[in-house]
Design an enzyme around this catalytic site. Structure first.
Site, PDB file in Angstrom:
ATOM      1  N   HIS A  32       0.862  -1.169   0.000  1.00  0.00           N
ATOM      2  CA  HIS A  32       0.000   0.000   0.000  1.00  0.00           C
ATOM      3  C   HIS A  32       0.907   1.229   0.000  1.00  0.00           C
ATOM      4  O   HIS A  32       2.068   1.140   0.390  1.00  0.00           O
ATOM      5  CB  HIS A  32      -0.873  -0.031   1.265  1.00  0.00           C
ATOM      6  CG  HIS A  32      -1.983   0.951   1.258  1.00  0.00           C
ATOM      7  ND1 HIS A  32      -1.803   2.271   1.607  1.00  0.00           N
ATOM      8  CD2 HIS A  32      -3.285   0.814   0.954  1.00  0.00           C
ATOM      9  CE1 HIS A  32      -2.953   2.907   1.523  1.00  0.00           C
ATOM     10  NE2 HIS A  32      -3.877   2.051   1.125  1.00  0.00           N
ATOM     11  N   TYR A  33       0.395   2.371  -0.412  1.00  0.00           N
ATOM     12  CA  TYR A  33       1.236   3.572  -0.445  1.00  0.00           C
ATOM     13  C   TYR A  33       1.559   4.103   0.948  1.00  0.00           C
ATOM     14  O   TYR A  33       2.479   4.889   1.123  1.00  0.00           O
ATOM     15  CB  TYR A  33       0.605   4.674  -1.307  1.00  0.00           C
ATOM     16  CG  TYR A  33      -0.687   5.235  -0.761  1.00  0.00           C
ATOM     17  CD1 TYR A  33      -0.682   6.266   0.171  1.00  0.00           C
ATOM     18  CD2 TYR A  33      -1.915   4.731  -1.184  1.00  0.00           C
ATOM     19  CE1 TYR A  33      -1.864   6.779   0.674  1.00  0.00           C
ATOM     20  CE2 TYR A  33      -3.099   5.236  -0.694  1.00  0.00           C
ATOM     21  CZ  TYR A  33      -3.071   6.261   0.236  1.00  0.00           C
ATOM     22  OH  TYR A  33      -4.238   6.761   0.731  1.00  0.00           O
ATOM     23  N   ARG A  34       0.843   3.645   1.967  1.00  0.00           N
ATOM     24  CA  ARG A  34       1.094   4.125   3.327  1.00  0.00           C
ATOM     25  C   ARG A  34       2.261   3.377   3.967  1.00  0.00           C
ATOM     26  O   ARG A  34       2.599   2.268   3.574  1.00  0.00           O
ATOM     27  CB  ARG A  34      -0.152   3.964   4.189  1.00  0.00           C
ATOM     28  CG  ARG A  34      -1.254   4.905   3.785  1.00  0.00           C
ATOM     29  CD  ARG A  34      -2.377   4.927   4.795  1.00  0.00           C
ATOM     30  NE  ARG A  34      -3.337   5.945   4.419  1.00  0.00           N
ATOM     31  CZ  ARG A  34      -4.623   5.719   4.228  1.00  0.00           C
ATOM     32  NH1 ARG A  34      -5.121   4.507   4.384  1.00  0.00           N
ATOM     33  NH2 ARG A  34      -5.424   6.703   3.893  1.00  0.00           N
TER      34      ARG A  34
END
EC number: 3.1.15.-
Length: 183
Positions: free
Chosen positions: A129-131
């Protein structure tokens, strides 16, 4: 695939020849999968990435000493694996346990690892995920808001990838227990 694979966390650590994300190289990678309560579900392979002597000899004094004393430089020299081999083996492991783009990248100072992956292992970087779940951010808050709890935190700091991941998970468990307010 089950929804459990959507809630698991991927913990990752890289060891590099230095901190220059444009020029230094990845020399080791390890991964651990936990559930959302930080219980270890699976440990991935610990892989050394072969680097030629010209790369290893260009490391600064700290990296040369640290990775030499830990035995990592010798493992890197003996390894036959390229960065791509290591990327594919790590992805093969992750796909068994976590759906793509569901887990943040978890670890300590993980932005640096993500930057190296973006350049050298882009398919692996895109699996996350981008997080980010960066334990070092929590540490910085605890040092400022609850400095009295910091003396109870013990870390191994071997600078071997799997040990560093275990330290990161233990550190976040510590903050969960002593820093975050329970209702």
């Amino acid at each position: 695939m089950s929804s459990t694979q959507d809630t698991r966390l991927i913990w990752i650590d890289l060891e590099m020849t230095g901190l220059d994300t444009d020029n230094d190289q990845i020399i080791e990678i390890a991964t651990i999968i936990t559930d959302d309560h930080l219980n270890i579900v699976a440990e991935g392979p610990v892989l050394a990435v072969h680097q030629p002597d010209r790369i290893l000899n260009a490391m600064d004094e700290w990296n040369t000493r640290q990775h030499g004393q830990s035995g990592l430089i010798e493992r890197v020299r003996r390894s036959k694996l390229t960065a791509r081999d290591v990327e594919l083996q790590t992805l093969e492991f992750l796909k068994k346990w976590v759906n793509p783009k569901t887990s943040p990248m978890c670890g300590n100072s993980i932005c640096q690892d993500r930057r190296f992956m973006h350049r050298l292992m882009p398919e692996l970087e895109q699996y996350f995920h981008y997080r980010n779940l960066d334990v070092s951010s929590v540490k910085e808050l605890a040092k400022r808001w609850r400095p009295e709890i910091m003396s109870g935190l013990k870390k191994n700091a071997s600078h071997l990838a799997m040990d560093d991941i275990r330290d990161s998970i233990s550190e976040l468990k510590y903050y969960r227990e002593y820093f975050f307010i329970k209702n």
